[in-house]
Scaffold this active site. Structure first.
Site, PDB file in Angstrom:
ATOM      1  N   ASP A 153     -30.192 -37.167  18.828  1.00 19.78           N
ATOM      2  CA  ASP A 153     -29.184 -38.361  18.566  1.00 19.78           C
ATOM      3  C   ASP A 153     -27.832 -37.659  18.122  1.00 19.78           C
ATOM      4  O   ASP A 153     -27.040 -38.630  17.533  1.00 19.78           O
ATOM      5  CB  ASP A 153     -29.655 -39.277  17.424  1.00 19.78           C
ATOM      6  CG  ASP A 153     -31.155 -39.740  17.706  1.00 19.78           C
ATOM      7  OD1 ASP A 153     -31.456 -40.099  18.706  1.00 19.78           O
ATOM      8  OD2 ASP A 153     -32.243 -39.795  16.879  1.00 19.78           O
TER       9      ASP A 153
ATOM     10  N   HIS B   2     -30.510 -41.147  25.847  1.00 22.83           N
ATOM     11  CA  HIS B   2     -28.839 -40.856  25.852  1.00 22.83           C
ATOM     12  C   HIS B   2     -28.053 -41.943  26.438  1.00 22.83           C
ATOM     13  O   HIS B   2     -28.530 -42.633  27.360  1.00 22.83           O
ATOM     14  CB  HIS B   2     -28.460 -39.486  26.418  1.00 22.83           C
ATOM     15  CG  HIS B   2     -28.989 -39.226  27.748  1.00 22.83           C
ATOM     16  ND1 HIS B   2     -30.287 -38.686  27.949  1.00 22.83           N
ATOM     17  CD2 HIS B   2     -28.407 -39.712  29.131  1.00 22.83           C
ATOM     18  CE1 HIS B   2     -30.398 -38.646  29.388  1.00 22.83           C
ATOM     19  NE2 HIS B   2     -29.511 -39.148  29.743  1.00 22.83           N
TER      20      HIS B   2
END
Length: 446
Positions: free
Chosen positions: A13, A41
């Site tokens: 992340d 993503h």
């Protein structure tokens, strides 16, 4: 020509999607080399948000070939949903290729994943429940279904009948779950196979051909270094190898074909799921970072745990991946913070250490040793050069480069492509070995 690997330098992340999207402008080929739908993503272009789980970020560039490599595990249903989404948004997918050797996530994988996690009780790993671990387990046990198996209709029927019946014994006897109808699974996956057939290729050969033609190849990792199966905070890890070395195994290229490795790290640290997290903040600051940074998982929507930047982890990522440079993201999230802490070492059982312990039990006993830096208390989101940054923000970046011992090539100040400072060319810039002498930075150091 330059062939570059982009990896996460923390627990995932970190903003790899945006960085990969930026670098894709200079790439001829973008390759995803591991993971599955457990990773997500997000790329924002002209106020339009693209959330992808399997398809590489480079898909937004029509002249860039995008490859889903053999090291990934593919949920066909999710992949087709992404294809449909891109088609509706007017994004061409004709330049997407799927490795015929990639393994396929099946319905029983998801069922086993969720049931197994539930059985762990207080010892949960924090899996996404998307069937990733069981898919990789079948790959290791040599009982998995690959994309090439789906391309053979008669062979697929025979293989799936045997496999589904075998898995039904596990579902019913071990987990007390309803069995799956083999014919229903076959019918479902025949539809998927027909839709994906035009995209299937020998991708290792395709990548090698691109290399021979001196094309720029960008290898895109999912998750992060600390989630690596071999080098992460085991057992709180994923089932594949997000580290730079995984790019070779997960695509079928040799290590001499890799020229540079770029690490991506937030200006602070986050983690999803279970496991030790020395710099985690349990106070109002942790809540503030979560809210300002919109720290909720792309895949699960789970709230991410937030903490200060951990330089011990940063140095470990540099060593494990052989990082040449770093992209620091979400610097703007710290704009309103009075004082910013950076973990420079750990206190473990009364002793101070600057090295990352690979023993999870020892890691759980680590307490952070902090250096406190002043905040800059003004917006950075409109900065486009280092000179535009508040002096204290620049000092913070210089300190990170110095303490992690790798130069910073990119600074991200927002989700949009243009909300970025390019410090040096991350693809064609100097190698780390040329920038450091005796561990001291000669670029962006204090």
């Amino acid at each position: 020509m330059a062939n570059v690997v982009v990896i996460g330098a923390q627990w995932g992340d970190e903003g790899k999607g945006k960085i990969t999207d930026l670098l894709s402008r200079s790439a001829d080929v973008v390759v995803r080399y591991q993971g599955g739908v457990n990773a997500g993503h997000t790329v924002v272009v002209n106020d339009q948000t693209f959330k992808l789980h399997l398809i590489p970020s480079g898909i937004l560039y029509p002249n860039t070939d995008c490859i889903i490599g053999s090291g990934t595990v593919i949920d066909p249903k999710v992949l087709i949903e992404e294809l449909d989404m891109l088609d509706k948004l007017g994004v061409s997918t004709s330049h997407l290729f799927i490795s015929e050797s990639a393994h396929v996530t099946m319905p029983y994988h998801r069922m086993i994943d969720q049931a197994s996690e539930e059985r762990r009780g207080d010892h949960k790993i924090g899996t996404t429940g998307r069937g990733i671990g069981p898919t990789y387990a079948d790959k290791s046990e040599r009982t998995g279904i690959r994309i090439l198996d789906l391309m053979d209709p008669e062979g697929m029927k025979k293989q799936l009948r045997w496999t589904v019946n075998y898995k039904n014994v596990i579902l019913e006897k071990l987990y007390n779950l309803p069995h799956l109808d083999p014919e229903e699974v076959i019918a479902e996956y025949q539809v998927y196979a027909d839709r994906l057939r035009p995209f299937v290729a020998d991708c290792s050969l395709k990548i090698y051909d691109a290399y021979q033609q001196h094309r720029n190849i960008l290898f895109e990792g999912a998750q992060g270094t600390l989630l690596d199966l071999d080098h992460g905070t085991y057992p709180y890890v994923t089932s594949s190898n997000p580290v730079a070395g995984g790019a070779c195994v997960g695509t079928g290229v040799g290590p001499t074909m890799i020229d540079r490795v770029i690490g991506v790290a937030k200006a602070y640290t986050t983690r999803v799921g279970e496991g030790p997290f020395p710099t985690e903040l349990h106070d109002e600051m942790g809540v503030a970072l979560c809210e300002r940074g919109a720290e909720f998982g792309t895949t699960t929507g789970r709230r991410r745990r937030c903490g200060w930047f951990d330089a011990v982890i940063g140095r470990y990522a540099v060593r494990i991946n052989g990082l040449d440079c770093l992209a620091v993201t979400k610097l703007d999230i710290l704009d309103e913070v009075d004082e910013i802490k950076v973990c420079v070492a750990y206190e473990i059982d009364g002793h101070e250490s600057k090295d990352f312990p690979t023993n999870a039990r020892q890691f759980s006993r680590c307490n952070p040793v902090y250096k406190t830096l002043p905040g800059w208390k003004q917006s950075t989101i409109h900065c486009r050069t280092l000179e535009d940054l508040p002096p204290k923000a620049l000092d913070y970046l210089k300190f990170l480069a110095s303490i992690v011992e790798v130069p910073i090539a990119i600074v991200s100040l927002g989700a949009e492509r243009d909300e970025t400072i390019i410090v040096e060319d991350p693809i064609h810039g100097p190698k780390r070995a040329l920038l450091y002498s005796n561990g001291e930075s000669q670029a962006m150091s204090a």
